[in-house]
Design an enzyme around this catalytic site. Structure first.
Site, PDB file in Angstrom:
ATOM      1  N   SER A 151       0.866  -1.176   0.000  1.00  0.00           N
ATOM      2  CA  SER A 151       0.000   0.000   0.000  1.00  0.00           C
ATOM      3  C   SER A 151       0.902   1.225   0.000  1.00  0.00           C
ATOM      4  O   SER A 151       2.030   1.176   0.511  1.00  0.00           O
ATOM      5  CB  SER A 151      -0.877   0.013   1.255  1.00  0.00           C
ATOM      6  OG  SER A 151      -1.484   1.281   1.428  1.00  0.00           O
ATOM      7  N   TYR A 164      -2.233  -1.431  10.145  1.00  0.00           N
ATOM      8  CA  TYR A 164      -2.235  -1.576   8.681  1.00  0.00           C
ATOM      9  C   TYR A 164      -0.956  -0.994   8.084  1.00  0.00           C
ATOM     10  O   TYR A 164      -0.281  -1.642   7.280  1.00  0.00           O
ATOM     11  CB  TYR A 164      -3.475  -0.879   8.112  1.00  0.00           C
ATOM     12  CG  TYR A 164      -3.638  -1.028   6.619  1.00  0.00           C
ATOM     13  CD1 TYR A 164      -4.175  -2.199   6.085  1.00  0.00           C
ATOM     14  CD2 TYR A 164      -3.274  -0.014   5.749  1.00  0.00           C
ATOM     15  CE1 TYR A 164      -4.335  -2.344   4.711  1.00  0.00           C
ATOM     16  CE2 TYR A 164      -3.436  -0.146   4.379  1.00  0.00           C
ATOM     17  CZ  TYR A 164      -3.971  -1.313   3.862  1.00  0.00           C
ATOM     18  OH  TYR A 164      -4.129  -1.459   2.500  1.00  0.00           O
ATOM     19  N   SER A 167       2.001  -3.174   8.861  1.00  0.00           N
ATOM     20  CA  SER A 167       1.966  -4.457   8.128  1.00  0.00           C
ATOM     21  C   SER A 167       2.362  -4.246   6.672  1.00  0.00           C
ATOM     22  O   SER A 167       3.081  -5.056   6.083  1.00  0.00           O
ATOM     23  CB  SER A 167       0.575  -5.099   8.231  1.00  0.00           C
ATOM     24  OG  SER A 167      -0.372  -4.419   7.418  1.00  0.00           O
ATOM     25  N   LYS A 168       1.932  -3.144   6.091  1.00  0.00           N
ATOM     26  CA  LYS A 168       2.252  -2.905   4.673  1.00  0.00           C
ATOM     27  C   LYS A 168       3.720  -2.485   4.509  1.00  0.00           C
ATOM     28  O   LYS A 168       4.335  -2.779   3.479  1.00  0.00           O
ATOM     29  CB  LYS A 168       1.299  -1.871   4.079  1.00  0.00           C
ATOM     30  CG  LYS A 168      -0.156  -2.369   3.989  1.00  0.00           C
ATOM     31  CD  LYS A 168      -0.280  -3.617   3.136  1.00  0.00           C
ATOM     32  CE  LYS A 168      -1.733  -4.020   2.884  1.00  0.00           C
ATOM     33  NZ  LYS A 168      -1.868  -5.203   2.031  1.00  0.00           N
ATOM     34  N   ILE A 197      -8.160   3.242  -4.010  1.00  0.00           N
ATOM     35  CA  ILE A 197      -8.683   2.580  -5.210  1.00  0.00           C
ATOM     36  C   ILE A 197     -10.183   2.400  -5.049  1.00  0.00           C
ATOM     37  O   ILE A 197     -10.664   1.995  -3.992  1.00  0.00           O
ATOM     38  CB  ILE A 197      -7.989   1.206  -5.407  1.00  0.00           C
ATOM     39  CG1 ILE A 197      -6.462   1.363  -5.505  1.00  0.00           C
ATOM     40  CG2 ILE A 197      -8.543   0.494  -6.640  1.00  0.00           C
ATOM     41  CD1 ILE A 197      -5.947   2.213  -6.649  1.00  0.00           C
TER      42      ILE A 197
HETATM   43  P1  NAD Z   1     -11.220  -6.473  -0.275  1.00  0.00           P
HETATM   44  O1  NAD Z   1     -11.646  -6.487   1.141  1.00  0.00           O
HETATM   45  O2  NAD Z   1     -12.213  -6.175  -1.335  1.00  0.00           O
HETATM   46  O3  NAD Z   1     -10.524  -7.868  -0.627  1.00  0.00           O
HETATM   47  C1  NAD Z   1      -9.705  -8.558   0.278  1.00  0.00           C
HETATM   48  C2  NAD Z   1     -10.003 -10.035   0.122  1.00  0.00           C
HETATM   49  O4  NAD Z   1      -9.133 -10.750   1.012  1.00  0.00           O
HETATM   50  C3  NAD Z   1     -11.448 -10.411   0.497  1.00  0.00           C
HETATM   51  O5  NAD Z   1     -12.077 -11.073  -0.585  1.00  0.00           O
HETATM   52  C4  NAD Z   1     -11.288 -11.308   1.711  1.00  0.00           C
HETATM   53  O6  NAD Z   1     -12.242 -12.358   1.776  1.00  0.00           O
HETATM   54  C5  NAD Z   1      -9.873 -11.848   1.521  1.00  0.00           C
HETATM   55  N1  NAD Z   1      -9.350 -12.300   2.792  1.00  0.00           N
HETATM   56  C6  NAD Z   1      -9.327 -11.607   3.961  1.00  0.00           C
HETATM   57  N2  NAD Z   1      -8.881 -12.398   4.950  1.00  0.00           N
HETATM   58  C7  NAD Z   1      -8.600 -13.611   4.404  1.00  0.00           C
HETATM   59  C8  NAD Z   1      -8.129 -14.842   4.912  1.00  0.00           C
HETATM   60  N3  NAD Z   1      -7.864 -15.001   6.217  1.00  0.00           N
HETATM   61  N4  NAD Z   1      -7.959 -15.876   4.055  1.00  0.00           N
HETATM   62  C9  NAD Z   1      -8.252 -15.738   2.741  1.00  0.00           C
HETATM   63  N5  NAD Z   1      -8.721 -14.597   2.196  1.00  0.00           N
HETATM   64  C10 NAD Z   1      -8.894 -13.548   3.025  1.00  0.00           C
HETATM   65  O7  NAD Z   1      -9.980  -5.462  -0.341  1.00  0.00           O
HETATM   66  P2  NAD Z   1      -9.323  -4.706  -1.587  1.00  0.00           P
HETATM   67  O8  NAD Z   1      -9.654  -3.274  -1.459  1.00  0.00           O
HETATM   68  O9  NAD Z   1      -9.606  -5.424  -2.864  1.00  0.00           O
HETATM   69  O10 NAD Z   1      -7.773  -4.854  -1.201  1.00  0.00           O
HETATM   70  C11 NAD Z   1      -6.928  -5.836  -1.779  1.00  0.00           C
HETATM   71  C12 NAD Z   1      -5.514  -5.550  -1.332  1.00  0.00           C
HETATM   72  O11 NAD Z   1      -5.148  -4.225  -1.756  1.00  0.00           O
HETATM   73  C13 NAD Z   1      -5.319  -5.578   0.182  1.00  0.00           C
HETATM   74  O12 NAD Z   1      -4.062  -6.140   0.481  1.00  0.00           O
HETATM   75  C14 NAD Z   1      -5.361  -4.111   0.566  1.00  0.00           C
HETATM   76  O13 NAD Z   1      -4.679  -3.859   1.757  1.00  0.00           O
HETATM   77  C15 NAD Z   1      -4.663  -3.512  -0.641  1.00  0.00           C
HETATM   78  N6  NAD Z   1      -4.950  -2.075  -0.856  1.00  0.00           N
HETATM   79  C16 NAD Z   1      -6.215  -1.648  -1.117  1.00  0.00           C
HETATM   80  C17 NAD Z   1      -6.452  -0.295  -1.351  1.00  0.00           C
HETATM   81  C18 NAD Z   1      -7.833   0.218  -1.682  1.00  0.00           C
HETATM   82  O14 NAD Z   1      -8.009   1.441  -1.776  1.00  0.00           O
HETATM   83  N7  NAD Z   1      -8.818  -0.633  -1.884  1.00  0.00           N
HETATM   84  C19 NAD Z   1      -5.386   0.610  -1.300  1.00  0.00           C
HETATM   85  C20 NAD Z   1      -4.099   0.130  -1.027  1.00  0.00           C
HETATM   86  C21 NAD Z   1      -3.887  -1.226  -0.820  1.00  0.00           C
END
Ligand code: NAD
Length: 260
Positions: A151, A164, A167-168, A197
């Site tokens: 992230s 968070y 961790s990142k 995003i």
């Molecule tokens: P999201 O919540 O839509 O998707 C995360 C997925 O991870 C979910 O489908 C969930 O079921 C799965 N998950 C969670 N715990 C789990 C486990 N114990 N075992 C298996 N699967 C598990 O989130 P997102 O927004 O699509 O984010 C995806 C990645 O991108 C993440 O690592 C997030 O930190 C990172 N990220 C997101 C954003 C954003 O703005 N959305 C920005 C920066 C980074």
């Protein structure tokens, strides 16, 4: 001029087997679709078995190749078993995208008793277990690509998100460390560092807070928030043979928006 993402006609993953974790989520499902569109057999991994099956089915209905692989990333034995099953079934894994993540919000004194460990279990430990399980096969194949979803906040912490952010940051450092250790074996490891995003979850949060997408767009120098498909395009590039010299990179994708 502000451009919207456009679909790719590339076919860089024909004959490749690619594991995507968190593949039922906003960004993960876009990564899974993108890799499948480019010819990969995608292993759709997520905790949510129904959602896993749905994403895999959507890919297959669209003419791609995918298999649902539901398992809990917080269970180290399940991580190892899942990777071993995929390698046995398909003779190897060419690409692993460690994308699953959770975000427990709060400053340190606001976190609940398990917020820190739960965050690290999914965001960091699962990535470590999967990499440990897949590396021997990649090393003996003399190639492999791992892409970790970190992230922007792993590089520049946002207030009120200590678990968070930390961790990142660990994801970024782990990525760089792994790249140094395994680039000589032909295994490339990189990270993507997205800013905000526009996922379905973010859309839901906006609706609840009474704000609109236009409010978010106005905060970004590029003029709009990013889309999951744009993160997917970056992941696909990093995982592809078009990026052989990219090892240990942590690539920001933010529309030039700074962390507020
Ligand atoms: P999201 O919540 O839509 O998707 C995360 C997925 O991870 C979910 O489908 C969930 O079921 C799965 N998950 C969670 N715990 C789990 C486990 N114990 N075992 C298996 N699967 C598990 O989130 P997102 O927004 O699509 O984010 C995806 C990645 O991108 C993440 O690592 C997030 O930190 C990172 N990220 C997101 C954003 C954003 O703005 N959305 C920005 C920066 C980074």
């Amino acid at each position: 001029m502000i451009k919207e993402p456009s679909p790719s006609t590339a076919r860089r993953f024909v004959g490749r087997v690619c594991l995507v974790t968190g593949a039922a989520g906003g960004i993960g499902s876009a990564i899974a679709r993108r890799l499948a569109d480019e010819g990969a057999l995608v292993q759709v991994a997520d905790l949510d078995a129904d959602a896993c099956a749905r994403v895999a089915e959507e890919i297959v209905l669209a003419g791609g190749r995918a298999e649902a692989r539901p398992f809990d990333l917080t269970d180290p034995d399940a991580c190892v078993a899942a990777v071993e099953e995929m390698i046995t079934a398909h003779g190897g894994l060419d690409v692993v995208v460690n994308n699953a993540g959770i975000n427990r919000r709060g400053a340190l004194l606001e976190l609940g008793p398990d917020d820190w460990s739960a965050t690290f279990a999914v965001n960091v430990d699962a990535m470590v277990h999967l990499c440990r399980a897949v590396l021997p096969a990649m090393i003996s194949a003399g190639q492999g690509a791992i892409v970790n979803t970190a992230s922007q906040w792993g590089l520049s912490p946002a207030p009120g998100h200590v678990a968070y952010n930390a961790s990142k940051a660990a994801v970024v450092s782990f990525t760089q460390s792994l790249a140094r250790d395994y680039a000589p074996a032909g295994v490339r490891v990189n990270a993507v560092c997205p800013g905000e995003i526009f996922t379905p979850m973010l859309a839901g949060n906006l609706a609840r807070s009474g704000r609109t997408k236009a409010d978010l767009d106005a905060l970004v120098p590029y003029g709009r928030v990013g889309y999951p498909e744009e993160v997917a395009a970056l992941v696909a590039f990093l995982a592809s043979d078009e990026a052989p010299y990219l090892c240990g990179a942590a690539v920001e994708i933010t529309g030039a928006q700074a962390v507020a």
